[in-house]
Write a protein that holds these residues in place. Structure first.
Motif, short mmCIF file in Angstrom:
data_model
loop_
_atom_site.label_atom_id
_atom_site.label_comp_id
_atom_site.label_asym_id
_atom_site.label_seq_id
_atom_site.Cartn_x
_atom_site.Cartn_y
_atom_site.Cartn_z
N TRP B 266 6.99 37.77 -18.51
CA TRP B 266 6.88 36.84 -19.64
C TRP B 266 7.95 37.19 -20.68
O TRP B 266 8.65 38.19 -20.57
CB TRP B 266 5.48 36.90 -20.26
N GLY B 267 8.02 36.38 -21.70
CA GLY B 267 9.01 36.57 -22.76
C GLY B 267 9.83 35.31 -22.91
O GLY B 267 9.77 34.42 -22.06
N THR B 268 10.59 35.23 -23.99
CA THR B 268 11.28 33.97 -24.24
C THR B 268 12.55 33.84 -23.39
O THR B 268 13.09 34.82 -22.90
CB THR B 268 11.58 33.78 -25.75
N ASN B 269 12.96 32.62 -23.20
CA ASN B 269 14.21 32.31 -22.51
C ASN B 269 14.57 30.87 -22.88
O ASN B 269 13.80 30.21 -23.60
CB ASN B 269 14.08 32.51 -20.99
N LEU B 270 15.71 30.41 -22.42
CA LEU B 270 16.22 29.12 -22.90
C LEU B 270 15.20 27.97 -22.80
O LEU B 270 15.03 27.24 -23.78
CB LEU B 270 17.54 28.78 -22.19
N PRO B 271 14.49 27.79 -21.67
CA PRO B 271 13.50 26.71 -21.66
C PRO B 271 12.43 26.85 -22.74
O PRO B 271 12.08 25.86 -23.40
CB PRO B 271 12.88 26.82 -20.25
#
Lengths: 313, 313
Positions: B266-271
């Motif tokens: 998990w964690g943030t990314n472009l989408p």
């Protein structure tokens, strides 16, 4: 509108020892051509250094010629002030005139005077000049450093506040911009680190208070916990301020660095958080974290010891 | 001093389908005993739901009895308001009286009225009551929702603003707290998502403006891009405000979830950044990202289409 400088290859080099596969660099250049980024910093230039350091630590002329042909952006290299003197400039920068638009100088605040002499030489050679002055959270402890900033006028085109430890907050950004603006009218830049996940809000705050150039890197690739993520910055500028962004090009360049991220695994974690929030040097932490030899808890213990030592001094 | 609620097991369950190895949960409980965290939310309680959902979606009595013995903290479970009516309360909460200190209710602003009836029932059973009201970035669009908040007084012990999309900024937090405080004197909470890496600054801003409870999870484990990281929050509270933190215990619990992070990533990314900054639903994005079947660019294209559709409406 402020400018955006992407320094993925230069700052990401701390993980790859400045070796990058050429197809990756080409993909990067091609994607950046389609994105609202103004400057690309693609490496260091340096006199020969004892340790082994890869291609983008020296940024050879044949490579810069190739990138100059492929890129529609302003190209940038950086010099380590500690290694380069004015007498090296002909050797180091002479061959890249016409290939490079801006030369940045990484500066320890202690050596601002020496950096000004170097920068004058760089400026005379026809380059834009950027000052990247480290350790912004400690500038007030460096004697007359703040007062001497008046000498930057007319020499530096951009004067960067570098959050070397990754520990500053928006209020610190506002305060430091105020200190700088009281002494000089140079254009201010901000280079944020992401130990405390403050890179974006610090950068947005810097812009709100007059900064005119911001650094970012793809996936935040950069020393230690890394930098402001280019894709995050552009996405927010798009939704908040309507900046047109080609999200396909952005997706392509993010994708291209996916395997590199998988291999090196930069980004923040508890040791970087502790070092960042206590302004402890990042280099040791990065060595400890990346060798994967030490347990988190032995790193944390070492950092607690450093913290105590700092307090005792 | 405000309170801290760690909801790693409950919110992290979105990745594990609410199955966690018992030794991991025990390690978590043991580490939390040594950390300045006030509440632990360890799962949902629910009537039987059609789909398969793991242990911590139902939080069976034998498990809660075991955790009650091992934990020195207040224990919390959450109800999905959409699934639970007042006539279910005896079945769902009767058996956990004395084991659980607080019951939270996840609420769609559209159903605030229905939630108030449910909450009154919960309150009568002797539990502290938390309202977790979703979609804070859209509250102003929900008719009389803000005005009806006066009815929360005396029923909810905590009233959470949930940044469901992960797209709010500090200024939004300040504005929303102002709106809520104008209607009710209930204690305010904040549950931040990290799509734009704003969870920490939003949480610190909420505290500065009077929030009295903050949610966090280990490594930010939680739906979509995840939450405020417990280790980041505690480290910053330690360095900024002198909160005593046992960094060994913190290192232990972070370590314990390392393998889970490796597995689920998990964690943030472009989408997530795109969906967060445009207030698009997270569930689809999470499905697309976690199946790893779709390319980033096809996800980005789908999100662009959603964005256009929202604009067209």
């Amino acid at each position: 509108m402020f400018k955006i400088l992407d320094c993925t290859i230069r700052d990401g080099g701390y993980y790859t020892n400045w070796d990058f596969d050429k197809p990756l660099v080409d993909q990067y250049i091609q994607s950046m051509n389609q994105l609202p980024v103004d400057y690309l910093e693609i490496g260091y230039r340096s006199i020969a250094i004892k340790d082994y350091l890869g291609k983008y630590f020296y940024s050879p002329v044949y490579e810069l010629e190739d990138l100059r042909k492929k890129s529609g952006k302003k190209l940038v290299i950086i010099l380590n002030e500690k290694d380069i003197r004015v007498e090296h400039l002909n050797e180091v920068l002479g061959p890249v005139r016409g290939l490079i638009d801006m030369v940045r100088i990484a500066i320890d605040p202690e050596h601002l005077g020496r950096a000004l002499i170097l920068a004058e030489g760089v400026k005379k050679m026809g380059f834009e000049v950027g000052f990247n002055v480290m350790y912004m959270s400690k500038w007030k402890q460096y004697g007359d450093f703040i007062k001497e900033l008046k000498n930057v006028d007319g020499i530096a085109d951009y004067f960067y506040m570098v959050d070397s430890y990754g520990g500053v907050y928006p209020n610190d950004v506002i305060e430091t911009i105020g200190l700088v603006k009281a002494e000089t009218s140079v254009k201010i830049g901000f280079h944020g680190h992401n130990n405390l996940e403050m890179a974006l809000i610090n950068s947005l705050t810097a812009i709100e208070h007059g900064a005119e150039i911001i650094d970012a890197t793809v996936w935040g690739m950069g020393r230690g916990a890394g930098n402001l993520k280019t894709e995050l910055f552009l996405t927010v500028l798009n939704s908040k301020f309507g900046l047109p962004v080609n999200f396909n090009a952005l997706g392509n360049v993010v994708n291209a660095f996916d395997a590199v991220l998988e291999k090196y695994g930069w980004g923040t974690n508890l040791p970087y958080m502790i070092s960042g929030s206590n302004s402890l040097p990042q280099k040791d932490v990065m060595d400890w974290v990346t060798t994967r030899f030490y347990s988190f808890n032995s790193i944390i213990q070492a950092l607690q010891n450093q913290k105590e030592k700092v307090k005792d001094n």
